[in-house]
Scaffold this motif. Structure first.
Motif, mmCIF file in Angstrom:
data_model
loop_
_atom_site.group_PDB
_atom_site.id
_atom_site.type_symbol
_atom_site.label_atom_id
_atom_site.label_comp_id
_atom_site.label_asym_id
_atom_site.label_seq_id
_atom_site.Cartn_x
_atom_site.Cartn_y
_atom_site.Cartn_z
ATOM 1 N N GLN A 159 0.898 -1.162 0.125
ATOM 2 C CA GLN A 159 -0.161 -0.108 0.006
ATOM 3 C C GLN A 159 0.942 1.309 -0.125
ATOM 4 N N ALA A 160 2.052 1.303 0.757
ATOM 5 C CA ALA A 160 2.833 2.355 0.748
ATOM 6 C C ALA A 160 3.630 2.646 -0.644
ATOM 7 N N LYS A 161 3.907 1.514 -1.190
ATOM 8 C CA LYS A 161 4.206 1.713 -2.732
ATOM 9 C C LYS A 161 3.577 2.210 -3.549
ATOM 10 N N ALA A 162 2.181 1.686 -3.418
ATOM 11 C CA ALA A 162 1.197 2.085 -4.373
ATOM 12 C C ALA A 162 0.535 3.527 -4.399
ATOM 13 N N THR A 163 0.515 3.930 -3.198
ATOM 14 C CA THR A 163 0.153 5.400 -2.925
ATOM 15 C C THR A 163 0.973 6.327 -2.472
ATOM 16 N N GLY A 164 2.265 5.987 -1.959
ATOM 17 C CA GLY A 164 3.308 6.873 -1.690
ATOM 18 C C GLY A 164 3.068 7.545 -0.397
ATOM 19 N N ASP A 165 2.392 6.806 0.410
ATOM 20 C CA ASP A 165 2.250 7.114 1.995
ATOM 21 C C ASP A 165 3.185 6.404 2.572
ATOM 22 N N PHE A 166 4.560 6.799 2.743
ATOM 23 C CA PHE A 166 5.717 6.192 3.149
ATOM 24 C C PHE A 166 5.467 5.868 4.651
ATOM 25 N N ALA A 167 4.807 6.622 5.304
ATOM 26 C CA ALA A 167 4.588 6.516 6.751
ATOM 27 C C ALA A 167 4.230 4.869 6.920
ATOM 28 N N LEU A 168 3.550 4.415 6.020
ATOM 29 C CA LEU A 168 3.198 2.840 5.959
ATOM 30 C C LEU A 168 4.201 2.000 6.221
ATOM 31 N N TYR A 169 5.491 2.573 5.551
ATOM 32 C CA TYR A 169 6.543 1.607 5.788
ATOM 33 C C TYR A 169 6.941 1.332 7.257
ATOM 34 N N ARG A 170 6.905 2.337 7.921
ATOM 35 C CA ARG A 170 7.267 1.978 9.381
ATOM 36 C C ARG A 170 6.158 1.039 10.086
ATOM 37 N N GLN A 171 5.007 1.257 9.712
ATOM 38 C CA GLN A 171 4.020 0.461 10.271
ATOM 39 C C GLN A 171 4.195 -1.038 9.842
ATOM 40 N N SER A 172 4.635 -0.975 8.601
ATOM 41 C CA SER A 172 4.841 -2.504 7.920
ATOM 42 C C SER A 172 6.036 -3.158 8.624
ATOM 43 N N GLN A 173 6.980 -2.437 9.002
ATOM 44 C CA GLN A 173 8.350 -3.039 9.419
ATOM 45 C C GLN A 173 8.062 -3.445 10.960
ATOM 46 N N THR A 174 7.197 -2.596 11.753
ATOM 47 C CA THR A 174 6.932 -3.138 13.054
ATOM 48 C C THR A 174 5.986 -4.420 13.142
ATOM 49 N N ALA A 175 5.139 -4.597 11.976
ATOM 50 C CA ALA A 175 4.162 -5.782 12.043
ATOM 51 C C ALA A 175 5.218 -7.005 11.650
ATOM 52 N N PHE A 176 6.419 -6.861 10.835
ATOM 53 C CA PHE A 176 7.151 -8.007 10.397
ATOM 54 C C PHE A 176 7.931 -8.297 11.526
ATOM 55 N N GLU A 177 8.480 -7.322 12.375
ATOM 56 C CA GLU A 177 9.477 -7.575 13.626
ATOM 57 C C GLU A 177 8.556 -8.275 14.729
ATOM 58 N N GLN A 178 7.117 -7.864 14.708
ATOM 59 C CA GLN A 178 6.455 -8.535 15.714
ATOM 60 C C GLN A 178 6.271 -10.071 15.280
ATOM 61 N N SER A 179 6.048 -10.010 13.962
ATOM 62 C CA SER A 179 5.641 -11.415 13.486
ATOM 63 C C SER A 179 7.008 -12.450 13.829
ATOM 64 N N LEU A 180 8.168 -11.860 13.471
ATOM 65 C CA LEU A 180 9.266 -12.861 13.657
ATOM 66 C C LEU A 180 9.772 -13.132 15.125
ATOM 67 N N GLU A 181 9.129 -11.980 16.165
ATOM 68 C CA GLU A 181 9.134 -12.356 17.548
ATOM 69 C C GLU A 181 8.330 -13.577 17.859
ATOM 70 N N VAL A 182 7.460 -13.916 16.923
ATOM 71 C CA VAL A 182 6.314 -14.849 17.538
ATOM 72 C C VAL A 182 7.022 -16.273 16.755
#
Length: 764
Positions: free
Chosen positions: A401-424
């Motif tokens: 979504q960040a790539k498609a819309t240019g809303d780069f703030a979504l990249y930070r949310q995306s990174q947080t989600a991946f880090e939480q996933s790998l913690e589990v």
């Protein structure tokens, strides 16, 4: 051969049972129905009961089309099954026989009708007594196993509740469970059980758990040591399920992969209506066996309707196929599951992934795919906020979504989600998706690290090797990308999309374009609707590389919507035909703005600046890519590699035209020495660059020799990597006035023209 058996059933008794126990020669394969095996003298392969029954039905009706209705009547008598089960069963038979549905040697599909055995099957005489003896021994062995199983079961149930034995291991592969049910109708549950165990064990931080994509290759394998060696694990978990009526039994064994010693085993019993509960209980129990500190905490997991669970498993099977048709099937199955269980988190996750993949592998517009997927992943996270797969999928969708819309703030949310996933849970697919995000953030080195970790967890995955090769391509490391792609080919030698994927990492040649054209002709259904846009994109660029505009247009008419990167390429090619270098430069500068961390995009910009006469700008762009080149007094700063020699050649010609004649000559000589001494994968491109180097050094005869060699090896303009033609190549400018160069240019044009006519005629 004589027709054997009756079309009224495959269950035989008395004399007919003896006939059915015969063996048959099918090409190089000896088929032994009683043993559920085939053998070619070098290896024995095992089929499940239903697969063998279907193969026997085809043998009995050899040369005749066997309808799907007859197959269901004979093989699944009295059982309601879907067409997908038949497809999966047929796929197992073909895999065992090394058969190919598109070029069948044994079994041909008759569209909308059924199947026909196209190879002669010869009954082997003199095998009855041997086979009867085999069956007698087999029955005695089975009786012994039953007695032993009863003893083991009595010992297991005598243990106190909660007394969980411990198995201390550091790595494990979970093989797919064998379906021993008489009706062979528990295949999806068998796969789902293995998936559940893999998911639970992957949550143990100290344990390396191989992904299903690699471990499932060893379905029906009895060679534990071979599995351990191939997957680089110290232990292997395998087992079986057996369903009789509503009763279902699961038996699990953990074996030392080096010695073959049994480390642990247990039997679990349950009932079909509680099949989801049984899977959860088995998976959780196993986690406690392997992790000494594991304690089951929190509320009991919600129980899922058995039919909803079955729909979910079928949906999961289909999204993993990653084809447009299979993804649409997956969407339907997940929707059916959610109709029965609206709060089924895993079904919501599967549906979200399927929608996302319908953009990647199909023709669903990116934002439409994201908008369809987001409500389901939000629902899944509300139900299971700590689900590793839900978090990973959320991260993947936010990144897109960040790539498609240019809303780069979504990249930070995306990174947080991946880090939480790998913690589990550390899973290969999460590492893969996370690497895509890191690439977009300009952290290519970290992206490579995560892809390499994904490959550790899934070492036999051709798709991960391809992903790594694509990433290396974006990093302008073309030689490394091509070599990694060769590893993918070795892992998946019969991949239908091999030509399509190779086009992403390799230059085209006359031969490779001709092969892509042949693939187009052999698989028209894939191109009739261009259901996979990316496949058609590479095909169009191949055709345009030899000027086959009519062939390209026939596909472009079917490709809607066009992906942004592809529209960019088409615009650049159109401007190139008009020699509009300034407009090309403006387009590519905008592309680099959109992809600020792509080394390949920046290298493309340097070429555009050079072609447009912006020499100082081209130099600065190359120095941004390779800052160590800044100090010309330190000639050792140029570490020539198979990945950067083309960029060095471009830099040398740029500084030559800016007046650094001596240093440019030094670089050209170093490139010449390197390419004639060091192994580089793409030897066709090596000859072409050597022609450029010697042209710049003033060695005209030698430059023409290398250029001729390159063209004879099939060198052609590859419009997925460049937009200028041979006649426009400014590194060859010193040759442009030479009569031999003009003659080679004419010959090259004739070769392109011959292929162009062939493509336009065959496709248009």
């Amino acid at each position: 051969m004589n027709k054997r058996g009756s079309t009224n059933g495959l269950v035989n008794t008395g004399e007919e049972a003896v006939k059915y126990s015969q063996q048959f020669q099918l090409g190089p394969w000896r088929v032994c129905p009683k043993r559920n095996s085939i053998n070619n003298g070098e290896q024995t392969r095992t089929l499940d009961n239903k697969s063998m029954q279907l193969l026997m039905l085809l043998i009995q009706q050899a040369g005749n089309t066997v309808s799907k209705e007859l197959i269901f009547e004979q093989v699944w008598a009295g059982k309601v099954v879907t067409a997908d089960i038949l497809s999966v069963t047929m796929s197992k038979i073909r895999k065992a026989l090394d058969d190919d549905a598109r070029s069948p040697k044994f079994i041909k599909t008759i569209p909308n009708e059924g199947y026909v055995l196209v190879t002669h099957a010869q009954e082997i005489e003199g095998e009855i007594r041997t086979d009867k003896l085999c069956v007698h021994i087999k029955n005695r062995v089975l009786l012994g196993l039953i007695v032993l199983s009863v003893i083991i079961w009595q010992w297991v149930v005598s243990l106190e509740s909660g007394d969980i034995e411990q198995v201390r291991i550091g790595s494990i592969a979970v093989l797919p469970f064998a379906d021993l049910s008489p009706q062979q109708d528990s295949q999806y549950f068998a796969a789902g059980l293995s998936d559940g165990i893999i998911s639970q064990l992957s949550q143990i931080k100290s344990l390396k758990v191989i992904s299903r994509d690699s471990s499932f290759i060893y379905q029906n394998s009895d060679h534990v040591t071979e599995v351990g060696r191939a997957l680089q694990v110290e232990s292997v978990l395998h087992g079986s399920i057996q369903k009789l009526g509503e009763q279902i039994r699961v038996q699990i064994r953990i074996v030392n992969a080096k010695s073959g010693q049994l480390l642990w085993s247990k039997i679990f019993d349950g009932k079909t209506p509680q099949i989801f509960e049984l899977q959860d209980d088995v998976s959780t129990y196993l986690k406690g066996v392997i992790s000494p500190h594991f304690k089951k905490e929190g509320a009991e997991p919600s129980r899922v309707n058995a039919q909803a669970y079955e729909w979910y498993l079928m949906g999961q099977y289909h999204w993993r196929q990653r084809t447009p048709d299979s993804l649409h099937k997956a969407v339907n199955y997940f929707q059916h599951s959610l109709e029965l269980e609206p709060d089924y988190a895993d079904a919501h996750i599967g549906l979200a992934i399927s929608y996302a993949f319908l953009h990647t592998y199909g023709n669903l517009p990116e934002l439409d795919a994201i908008n369809a997927a987001m409500p389901h992943i939000s629902a899944a996270l509300k139900i299971k906020p700590d689900s590793a797969m839900a978090l990973a999928t959320y991260g993947m969708l936010l990144s897109d979504q960040a790539k498609a819309t240019g809303d780069f703030a979504l990249y930070r949310q995306s990174q947080t989600a991946f880090e939480q996933s790998l913690e589990v849970q550390s899973s290969a697919i999460t590492h893969l998706w996370y690497s895509t995000l890191l690439t977009r953030l300009g952290k290519q080195s970290d992206a490579v690290t995560h892809l390499e970790q994904a490959i550790v967890l899934n070492p036999l995955s051709a798709s991960l090797k391809r992903a790594l090769s694509f990433l290396l391509t974006s990093m302008a490391k073309h030689d490394s990308a091509q070599r990694v792609y060769q590893q993918a080919i070795r892992l998946e030698a019969k991949s239908d999309a091999q030509l399509f994927n190779a086009a992403k990492v390799s230059r085209h040649t006359i031969s490779s374009i001709a092969q892509m054209f042949a693939w187009h002709q052999q698989t028209p259904a894939l191109f009739d609707t261009c259901s996979s846009i990316e496949v058609c994109e590479q095909q169009v660029l191949a055709y345009l590389s030899v000027g086959a505009k009519q062939a390209a247009a026939s596909l472009l008419d079917k490709m809607q919507p066009l992906h942004g990167h592809f529209r960019h390429t088409l615009q650049v090619l159109a401007l190139s035909e008009q020699n509009q270098n300034k407009q090309i430069l403006a387009l590519i500068q905008n592309r680099v703005f959109q992809l600020p961390y792509s080394a390949q995009a920046r290298l493309e910009l340097a070429y555009a600046q050079f072609q447009g006469g912006k020499l100082e700008a081209a130099k600065q762009t190359l120095l941004q890519l390779y800052p160590q080149w800044q100090n010309q007094s330190d000639r050792g700063s140029f570490d020539l590699t198979a990945d950067n020699y083309q960029a060095v050649a471009l830099y040398a010609v740029v500084i030559k035209q800016l007046g650094s004649l001596e240093y440019a000559a030094y670089l050209f000589q170093e490139i010449d020495k390197f390419l004639q001494q060091q192994p580089v994968f793409d030897q066709t491109q090596v000859r072409f660059v050597l022609a450029q180097v010697h042209a710049q050094l003033g060695n005209t005869p030698q430059a023409l020799v290398f250029l001729r060699q390159a063209l004879e090896m099939g060198w052609v303009e590859s419009f997925h990597q460049q937009w200028w033609t041979l006649a426009q190549d400014l590194l060859l400018a010193p040759l442009h006035s030479e009569a031999q160069f003009k003659a080679l240019l004419k010959q090259h044009g004739q070769a392109r023209e011959a292929l162009r006519v062939r493509l336009n005629h065959g496709v248009g």
